[in-house]
Design a protein around this motif. Structure first.
Motif, PDB file in Angstrom:
ATOM      1  N   TRP A  26       0.834  -1.203   0.000  1.00 58.85           N
ATOM      2  CA  TRP A  26       0.000   0.000   0.000  1.00 58.85           C
ATOM      3  C   TRP A  26       0.866   1.249   0.000  1.00 58.85           C
ATOM      4  CZ3 TRP A  26      -4.494   1.206  -1.566  1.00 58.85           C
ATOM      5  CH2 TRP A  26      -5.110   2.385  -1.175  1.00 58.85           C
ATOM      6  N   THR A  27       1.961   1.221   0.726  1.00 62.70           N
ATOM      7  CA  THR A  27       2.875   2.369   0.719  1.00 62.70           C
ATOM      8  C   THR A  27       3.461   2.596  -0.665  1.00 62.70           C
ATOM      9  OG1 THR A  27       3.437   2.106   3.060  1.00 62.70           O
ATOM     10  CG2 THR A  27       5.019   3.289   1.680  1.00 62.70           C
ATOM     11  N   ARG A  28       3.889   1.511  -1.337  1.00 66.00           N
ATOM     12  CA  ARG A  28       4.430   1.651  -2.697  1.00 66.00           C
ATOM     13  C   ARG A  28       3.394   2.264  -3.631  1.00 66.00           C
ATOM     14  NH1 ARG A  28       6.684  -3.480  -1.606  1.00 66.00           N
ATOM     15  NH2 ARG A  28       4.984  -4.509  -2.748  1.00 66.00           N
ATOM     16  N   PHE A  29       2.158   1.785  -3.532  1.00 61.36           N
ATOM     17  CA  PHE A  29       1.113   2.271  -4.427  1.00 61.36           C
ATOM     18  C   PHE A  29       0.798   3.741  -4.159  1.00 61.36           C
ATOM     19  CE2 PHE A  29      -3.546   2.842  -5.173  1.00 61.36           C
ATOM     20  CZ  PHE A  29      -3.507   2.773  -6.558  1.00 61.36           C
ATOM     21  N   THR A  30       0.609   4.111  -2.910  1.00 62.41           N
ATOM     22  CA  THR A  30       0.259   5.502  -2.612  1.00 62.41           C
ATOM     23  C   THR A  30       1.424   6.451  -2.899  1.00 62.41           C
ATOM     24  OG1 THR A  30       0.795   5.101  -0.270  1.00 62.41           O
ATOM     25  CG2 THR A  30      -1.522   4.911  -0.929  1.00 62.41           C
ATOM     26  N   GLU A  31       2.654   5.963  -2.783  1.00 59.04           N
ATOM     27  CA  GLU A  31       3.800   6.795  -3.169  1.00 59.04           C
ATOM     28  C   GLU A  31       3.788   7.085  -4.664  1.00 59.04           C
ATOM     29  OE1 GLU A  31       7.219   4.749  -1.700  1.00 59.04           O
ATOM     30  OE2 GLU A  31       7.108   5.690   0.297  1.00 59.04           O
ATOM     31  N   ILE A  32       3.358   6.113  -5.470  1.00 57.91           N
ATOM     32  CA  ILE A  32       3.222   6.337  -6.914  1.00 57.91           C
ATOM     33  C   ILE A  32       2.190   7.439  -7.168  1.00 57.91           C
ATOM     34  CG2 ILE A  32       2.319   5.318  -9.053  1.00 57.91           C
ATOM     35  CD1 ILE A  32       3.657   2.687  -8.191  1.00 57.91           C
ATOM     36  N   LEU A  33       1.057   7.370  -6.469  1.00 59.38           N
ATOM     37  CA  LEU A  33       0.027   8.391  -6.645  1.00 59.38           C
ATOM     38  C   LEU A  33       0.561   9.762  -6.245  1.00 59.38           C
ATOM     39  CD1 LEU A  33      -3.196   6.634  -5.260  1.00 59.38           C
ATOM     40  CD2 LEU A  33      -2.257   6.596  -7.578  1.00 59.38           C
ATOM     41  N   ASP A  34       1.285   9.823  -5.141  1.00 59.84           N
ATOM     42  CA  ASP A  34       1.832  11.104  -4.680  1.00 59.84           C
ATOM     43  C   ASP A  34       2.843  11.663  -5.666  1.00 59.84           C
ATOM     44  OD1 ASP A  34       0.261  10.953  -2.431  1.00 59.84           O
ATOM     45  OD2 ASP A  34       1.848  10.158  -1.141  1.00 59.84           O
ATOM     46  N   ARG A  35       3.721  10.806  -6.179  1.00 60.73           N
ATOM     47  CA  ARG A  35       4.713  11.268  -7.165  1.00 60.73           C
ATOM     48  C   ARG A  35       4.028  11.766  -8.421  1.00 60.73           C
ATOM     49  NH1 ARG A  35       7.402   6.404  -6.321  1.00 60.73           N
ATOM     50  NH2 ARG A  35       7.153   5.842  -8.526  1.00 60.73           N
ATOM     51  N   GLY A  36       2.971  11.079  -8.829  1.00 62.19           N
ATOM     52  CA  GLY A  36       2.250  11.493 -10.028  1.00 62.19           C
ATOM     53  C   GLY A  36       1.579  12.846  -9.854  1.00 62.19           C
ATOM     54  N   ARG A  37       0.942  13.053  -8.710  1.00 61.65           N
ATOM     55  CA  ARG A  37       0.315  14.353  -8.443  1.00 61.65           C
ATOM     56  C   ARG A  37       1.362  15.462  -8.456  1.00 61.65           C
ATOM     57  NH1 ARG A  37      -2.015  11.429  -4.048  1.00 61.65           N
ATOM     58  NH2 ARG A  37      -4.219  10.879  -4.360  1.00 61.65           N
ATOM     59  N   LYS A  38       2.492  15.221  -7.771  1.00 57.67           N
ATOM     60  CA  LYS A  38       3.538  16.241  -7.668  1.00 57.67           C
ATOM     61  C   LYS A  38       4.127  16.567  -9.037  1.00 57.67           C
ATOM     62  CE  LYS A  38       7.847  17.284  -5.225  1.00 57.67           C
ATOM     63  NZ  LYS A  38       8.861  16.797  -4.257  1.00 57.67           N
ATOM     64  N   GLN A  39       4.406  15.536  -9.842  1.00 59.75           N
ATOM     65  CA  GLN A  39       4.986  15.779 -11.160  1.00 59.75           C
ATOM     66  C   GLN A  39       4.027  16.571 -12.043  1.00 59.75           C
ATOM     67  OE1 GLN A  39       7.351  12.719 -13.083  1.00 59.75           O
ATOM     68  NE2 GLN A  39       6.203  12.981 -14.997  1.00 59.75           N
ATOM     69  N   LYS A  40       2.740  16.231 -11.972  1.00 60.53           N
ATOM     70  CA  LYS A  40       1.755  16.948 -12.791  1.00 60.53           C
ATOM     71  C   LYS A  40       1.666  18.408 -12.378  1.00 60.53           C
ATOM     72  CE  LYS A  40      -1.601  16.647 -15.901  1.00 60.53           C
ATOM     73  NZ  LYS A  40      -1.391  16.187 -17.300  1.00 60.53           N
ATOM     74  N   GLU A  41       1.690  18.654 -11.076  1.00 60.84           N
ATOM     75  CA  GLU A  41       1.604  20.026 -10.570  1.00 60.84           C
ATOM     76  C   GLU A  41       2.827  20.842 -10.944  1.00 60.84           C
ATOM     77  OE1 GLU A  41       1.080  19.603  -6.405  1.00 60.84           O
ATOM     78  OE2 GLU A  41      -1.013  18.911  -6.549  1.00 60.84           O
ATOM     79  N   GLU A  42       4.014  20.223 -10.874  1.00 58.22           N
ATOM     80  CA  GLU A  42       5.259  20.963 -11.075  1.00 58.22           C
ATOM     81  C   GLU A  42       5.643  21.109 -12.532  1.00 58.22           C
ATOM     82  OE1 GLU A  42       8.159  18.957  -8.725  1.00 58.22           O
ATOM     83  OE2 GLU A  42       7.417  19.783  -6.812  1.00 58.22           O
ATOM     84  N   THR A  43       5.298  20.130 -13.366  1.00 57.23           N
ATOM     85  CA  THR A  43       5.767  20.146 -14.757  1.00 57.23           C
ATOM     86  C   THR A  43       4.633  20.150 -15.779  1.00 57.23           C
ATOM     87  OG1 THR A  43       5.830  17.732 -15.044  1.00 57.23           O
ATOM     88  CG2 THR A  43       7.744  18.764 -14.000  1.00 57.23           C
TER      89      THR A  43
END
Length: 295
Positions: free
Chosen positions: A155-172
């Motif tokens: 679950w941690t691996r999966f939610t970290e993917i979601l968090d990275r995706g949100r951050k990348q979309k917001e920043e780039t």
């Protein structure tokens, strides 16, 4: 008989194939099912093609479609949004209802896995849909994902993917693309059941769309129209409890079937005869066709 067709959905041309039983008489209008494929799948060389052929053999028309961005349909590849797929389903119904082979008052929707969730949601909000058949579907995206990533580490691996995706979309402004198996894990030994035309990478936004999708919220609205929730026992891809919870929330004329068999793929070679017999009996009772054997 099979007829390649195309129809428009929100300005995109989508691909479909209409199956018409050989026993249809000229001018006869038949009950019909729209058949929806699973996660970034396709209508061709897939489990839903097997579903469409089964339905055709039972005396129904079947219209299997590629959602936008999948298979032969237009749209950005892999850009799956649940409510877009609901719209595609409704537009497929509007289109196919005009065909001379189709009884416009008796159009059902069926789907496998992700397509089953879309079928249930569409049935819950569109009263034109006369029946719903779900194969190994789900009703709550967040709870489904928790079942698919069951350990704290997963679950941690999966939610970290979601968090990275949100951050990348917001920043780039660019999407983070990941393996489909990081979103929906499938054991190696079951991957041969996937269509060779399926997609194997998706943007994180696809997972976020699924996370918040809840057919649970509208399944009760299908009643009193018939609903079949068919889910193989001990499904290791989509947790069986998803169909149980859907059944608990469903209303009149809902039925739950939990047969043993190959996980998540009830029309695998060894399980197809049993699946066919169960589905045939349900259809004969709840959504009969004039071409049924013995009719």
């Amino acid at each position: 008989m099979e007829y390649p067709l195309s129809f428009m959905s929100d300005g995109l041309k989508l691909s479909g194939v209409l199956h018409v039983p050989a026993g249809r008489k000229p001018g006869q209008k038949l009950p019909t099912f729209i058949v929806l494929h699973g996660f970034v799948g396709t209508k061709d060389k897939s489990h839903v093609e097997l579903v469409a052929r089964m339905i055709e053999d039972m005396g129904y028309c079947a219209f299997r479609i590629d959602f936008r961005g999948c298979g032969e349909s237009e749209g950005a590849r892999g850009e799956v949004r649940c409510f877009d797929q609901v719209a595609d389903t409704k537009n497929a119904l509007t289109f196919i209802a005009e065909r001379e082979e189709v009884d416009a008052e008796r159009i059902g929707v069926t789907g496998h896995s992700f397509g089953a969730a879309v079928a249930i949601f569409a049935g819950g909000i569109d009263e034109r849909i006369a029946a719903v058949v779900s194969f190994c579907g789900w009703g709550d995206g967040e709870r489904k994902f928790r079942g698919q990533h069951p350990t704290p580490e997963a679950w941690t691996r999966f939610t970290e993917i979601l968090d990275r995706g949100r951050k990348q979309k917001e920043e780039t402004g660019e999407s983070l693309w990941v393996s489909r198996f990081d979103v929906v894990p499938i054991p190696e030994e079951l991957r041969a059941n996937l269509s060779p035309k399926a997609q194997f990478e998706v943007p994180v936004e696809t997972a976020l769309s699924m996370y918040s999708f809840r057919a649970d919220d509208v399944v009760a609205n299908i009643a009193p129209r018939p609903l079949l929730l068919f889910h193989t026992a001990n499904d290791v891809i989509t947790p069986m409890e998803q169909s149980i919870r859907l059944f608990e929330k469903a209303g009149k004329n809902a039925e739950l079937m939990i047969p043993t068999g190959v996980s998540h793929f009830p029309l695998s070679d060894e399980d197809a005869p049993h699946t066919r017999s169960l589905v045939q009996a349900w259809l004969d009772k709840h959504f009969p066709t004039p071409l049924a054997k013995g009719a």
